[in-house]
Design an enzyme around this catalytic site. Structure first.
Site, PDB file in Angstrom:
ATOM      1  N   LYS A 145      -2.218  -4.072   0.079  1.00 25.61           N
ATOM      2  CA  LYS A 145      -2.461  -3.424   1.440  1.00 25.61           C
ATOM      3  C   LYS A 145      -3.597  -4.097   2.134  1.00 25.61           C
ATOM      4  CE  LYS A 145      -0.665   1.180   0.212  1.00 25.61           C
ATOM      5  NZ  LYS A 145      -0.963   2.385   0.101  1.00 25.61           N
ATOM      6  N   GLN A 182      -5.528   6.475  -0.941  1.00 22.42           N
ATOM      7  CA  GLN A 182      -4.427   6.237  -1.996  1.00 22.42           C
ATOM      8  C   GLN A 182      -4.080   7.349  -2.805  1.00 22.42           C
ATOM      9  OE1 GLN A 182      -2.927   3.447  -2.026  1.00 22.42           O
ATOM     10  NE2 GLN A 182      -1.457   4.261  -3.441  1.00 22.42           N
ATOM     11  N   ASP A 228      -1.112   7.034   7.326  1.00 20.89           N
ATOM     12  CA  ASP A 228      -0.183   7.489   6.328  1.00 20.89           C
ATOM     13  C   ASP A 228       0.671   8.430   6.898  1.00 20.89           C
ATOM     14  OD1 ASP A 228       0.256   6.104   3.987  1.00 20.89           O
ATOM     15  OD2 ASP A 228      -1.359   7.430   2.795  1.00 20.89           O
TER      16      ASP A 228
END
Ligand code: NDP
Length: 280
Positions: free
Chosen positions: A50, A94, A117
């Protein structure tokens, strides 16, 4: 019949180029901060990818690494600091988090406008109401692959296999918003094979290696395989039995090289969207 192979890698490269062009036109570098708690090797690999992809697109990416035993309060403190930082447009924690940390509390602590997200309840609710704000990356990538194939979504019978909050549920909402006719199947569904055989569009997200067999596929159906499973022999396979299903499908994604590359590309897109909306 042999299916058209949907090249997720190529579509993702295009999307990343589009994001990079949008960033270049902004006149500033959107900020993305990823928080990694602990040393799970798979999470570390994702976070590195990422970070690299974001930098390549001109996004100002940084990663905060916290030890596995970091108290929840420390993580919440980092999030509060990033929420208040005007240069940070996207915050991603994460997952999965260590067991002593309450994932829901952490997700809810993120400023919904910076929730790249798309997991914050406000963004989840907006999507469920057909007013999507920041949409979860993997489902968003699936929709882009479907649009890339040119398959008609309006009125189509679409089956989503799996109902997780990360993939199955948001995908069902996105398909509904695209006027498809949705069935969501899960581990308690009576006859999965029969449900699959009715589907013109089948999306598998169960985490069960090669579960969807060739004779479950309606001839000509579009098959999107979200699954990523490592077999004991080291092979990486999806939730769909690729060799069998590509004999009957009209179009199908491979694993790897299908949905996987789209997830990161959509994260970059969400970061740019978040930056534009918040700074407007
Ligand atoms: P979860 O384990 O959270 O959810 C799996 C879902 O599949 C559940 O709803 C479960 O049903 C259902 N399910 C499990 N077994 C069966 C079965 N035998 N028959 C029917 N339904 C079943 O997984 P995720 O949604 O997080 O991930 C799904 C897959 O997608 C995994 O392989 C994962 O690695 C992959 N993935 C890939 C990403 C990418 O970037 N390409 C990103 C995220 C995930 P129930 O609710 O009843 O338990």
């Amino acid at each position: 019949m042999t299916a058209q192979i949907i090249d997720g890698k190529a579509v993702a490269v295009e999307l990343r180029a589009t994001v990079a062009a949008r960033v270049a036109a902004l006149g500033y570098s959107p900020g993305l901060t990823v928080i990694l708690v602990g040393d799970d090797p798979a999470s570390a690999v994702y976070v590195r990818s990422k970070d690299r992809a974001a930098r390549e697109a001109g996004i100002n990416a940084q990663t905060i690494r916290l030890p596995a035993d970091a108290p929840e309060a420390r993580l919440l403190g980092e999030i509060a600091r990033l929420n208040a930082d005007p240069d940070v447009d996207g915050i991603l924690v994460q997952l999965p988090l260590p067991r002593h940390i309450d994932t829901d509390r952490v997700v809810e602590a993120i400023d919904p406008q910076k929730d790249v997200d798309g997991f914050h309840p406000l963004n989840v609710g907006a999507l469920a109401n057909g007013r999507p704000a920041l949409v979860p990356c993997t489902p968003s990538g699936v929709m882009k692959l479907l649009r890339h194939t040119g398959v008609k979504l309006t009125g189509a019978r679409a089956l989503v296999l799996g109902r997780s909050s990360i993939v199955g549920r948001p995908l069902a909402h996105l398909l509904l918003a695209a006027d498809a006719t949705i069935t969501v199947a899960h581990s308690r569904t009576n006859d999965i094979a029969a449900e699959c055989r009715r589907a013109e569009i089948l999306i598998a997200a169960t985490g069960r290696p090669e579960m969807v067999r060739g004779d479950w596929i309606s001839p000509g159906a579009t098959v999107i395989d979200v699954g990523i499973n490592r077999l004991p022999d080291g092979r990486l396979v999806g939730d769909v039995h690729y060799e069998e299903c590509r004999q009957r499908a009209g179009a199908i994604t491979p694993v790897p090289g299908g949905v996987g590359p789209m997830t990161i590309a959509c994260l970059l897109e969400n970061t740019v969207e978040a930056a534009i909306r918040r700074r407007r």
